[in-house]
Enzyme design. Structure first.
Site: not given
Length: 550
Positions: A259, A261, A433, A435
């Site tokens: 996950h 990025k 989107h 966090k």
């Protein structure tokens, strides 16, 4: 497939993950990938989650609220919908009377037309149309800023190097200080030799188009976590590009994901590292709020001193060592904001308000001393109406994959929820989107620390203690950046909050740009969290459509 529980019977279109830890991930199922490979017209051109596939389907074949001749799938959902009395949340997106709903929908539709909202996809959706839509979006607002503006932005008066992504459909002044991926990859910053892209969901063809023409044949390494059919599909995307190679991240623990990025950009002049929260797909750089040293998670089971290398125990260690104590800080709450939620357990004591909270409230002071004061936890997650009234309408919920299977097991969690609101920055209608996690003061004018990360609210992302606390188990790869006042020479131990609560005279060097409004607003009695895999047919979204995911 029908599922029956405390909230009645539901038509569930996902793979019905029965294992708790799988529900917080956006992992594609094998069957869905095979279906996509055989009939691409019904889905995106890259591996993605069931929630995102549902969003693509509804963009391609919208179900109009005014259309009384509903298709069979909608009639089935209506037939299965139980009475709303006594339920944990309602299937409708609003408790307004039907007349009020239609009036509100008309107002919102007019507003979106004035803001140049994207046109609906035609019913016969295919690759050429998808490419056309993506290219239109790029031409409209995803083009890079003027060269000098971008240079000034990245090298000027932003000491934190924290940026949001541009959003199509809002006033341009609200995109001031924001970046698009083409800005990040601009040749203005040097002569690119090669690059590496670490991500979860990747559209190779779209990604290549984001590079300047002169850099599109430079070596590109893509680091991913795909396996089997989804890996084959990803590799197939890159066949036309001889310069692209792949590295598969090792994922030995079930239901873990890659996950992270991140971009590594190697220039003749040096190396740039970009940590962000966006998938490498058009939708995430189009109408979502995203964020663009270091705190990560790596799959594994860790003991001894290795426990503090990753996950929430890494955050705890950094805060203990580098976060300054502030007077009366035991009363300062913690805020978490995210786009997906995993299984927290049967009550708050199992993880959220025990080991995870201990890490979030850690400072140089004793964690045990702080915990006895009962530090408030505010969790920011979009309501159904937040999604319904967004720029994309209901399909925006495809990137918020909180499932009914997980939600109905943890109704206690919803008492912590607060609405998504970003009116000051003009981004309330762009679903998040991004966090983020932070420790604000009770009046929300100061922040002890701020974290932007790829980690959602889940044990898979942050880790969970095992064997009486002697071992930390993490399932997924995650990466984030922790902003501490001490790193910027602020001896007071906090940042000021940049926003409507502050006067314009505050020094921008000490005012942190929080990407949503403070203080957060708690859910009202009629507010419900967005659940992606149940239908919403009682109120239209900003495009006049309903949501039936199956």
């Amino acid at each position: 497939m029908l599922q029956e529980g405390a909230h009645g019977k539901w038509t569930v279109s996902s793979s019905d993950e029965s294992t708790e830890e799988n529900s917080d991930n956006e992992k594609p199922s094998t069957s869905s990938l095979l279906h996509a490979a055989c009939g691409r017209a019904s889905g995106p051109q890259y591996p993605c989650s069931e929630a995102r596939k549902a969003a693509h389907k509804r963009k391609a074949s919208p179900l109009k609220f005014s259309d009384k001749s509903f298709p069979a799938e909608t009639r089935l959902a209506e037939k299965q919908r139980p009475s709303q009395e006594g339920l944990g949340w309602c299937l409708s997106s609003s408790d307004e009377e039907p007349e009020d709903q239609e009036k509100q929908a008309h107002k919102e539709t007019v507003k979106e037309e004035k803001n140049d909202a994207p046109k609906e996809h035609p019913l016969n959706f295919h690759k050429d149309n998808e490419l056309s839509e993506n290219q239109k979006a790029e031409e409209c607002c995803e083009a890079p800023s003027e060269a000098q503006d971008t240079w000034d932005l990245l090298n000027g008066g932003n000491p934190f190097r924290f940026f949001l992504t541009k959003v199509r459909g809002i006033k341009q002044n609200y995109n001031s200080g924001a970046l698009h991926i083409k800005d990040i990859l601009s040749p203005l910053f040097g002569t690119l030799l090669s690059s590496a892209q670490f991500n979860y969901c990747i559209d190779v063809e779209w990604l290549v188009r984001q590079y300047p023409q002169e850099f599109r044949k430079k070596p590109l390494l893509i680091v991913h976590g795909e396996k089997r059919e989804s890996k084959a599909e990803l590799l197939a995307q890159a066949r036309p590009y001889e310069n692209i190679s792949f590295c598969q991240a090792k994922l030995d623990i079930a239901f873990g994901t890659h996950h992270t990025k991140m971009m590594l950009l190697l220039y003749e002049e040096g190396l740039r590292v970009v940590i962000h929260t966006s998938n490498l797909i058009a939708e995430d750089w189009h109408q979502k709020t995203q964020g663009v040293y270091l705190l990560g998670s790596t799959p594994g089971r860790y003991q001894g001193i290795d426990k503090e290398k990753w996950g929430h125990l890494r955050l705890r260690k950094l805060l203990k060592e580098h976060a300054s104590s502030v007077p009366a800080q035991e009363s300062w709450p913690v805020v978490g904001q995210f786009s997906s939620i995993g299984s927290m357990g049967v009550d708050e004591s199992k993880w959220l308000c025990s080991e995870f909270q201990e890490s979030l409230v850690a400072t140089g002071s004793s964690v045990t001393t702080l915990l006895k004061y009962g530090v408030p936890i505010h969790l920011v997650y979009p309501t159904v109406d937040n999604v319904r009234q967004s720029l994309e309408g209901y399909p925006a919920g495809g990137s918020l994959p909180y499932s009914i299977q997980t939600a109905q097991k943890q109704l206690w969690l919803h008492s912590y929820f607060h609405k998504w609101s970003a009116e000051v920055s003009g981004r309330s209608h762009a679903m998040p989107h991004i966090k983020t996690y932070m420790r604000p003061s009770p009046d929300f004018q100061k922040i002890a620390w701020f974290l932007v990360t790829s980690a959602n609210l889940s044990k898979a992302a942050w880790g969970a203690l095992e064997k009486n606390g002697t071992q930390l188990m993490i399932r997924s790869y995650e990466l984030g950046v922790l902003f501490l006042p001490s790193a910027f020479g602020l001896d007071k131990g906090y940042f000021h909050v940049k926003g409507k609560l502050l006067s314009e005279s505050n020094d921008p060097a000490t005012s942190f740009p929080v990407p949503y409004d403070l203080p957060p607003e708690q859910y009202g009695s009629k507010d419900r969290p967005w659940i992606w895999n149940i239908p919403y047919t009682n109120a239209p979204d900003t495009h006049g459509n309903m949501w039936v995911p199956s």
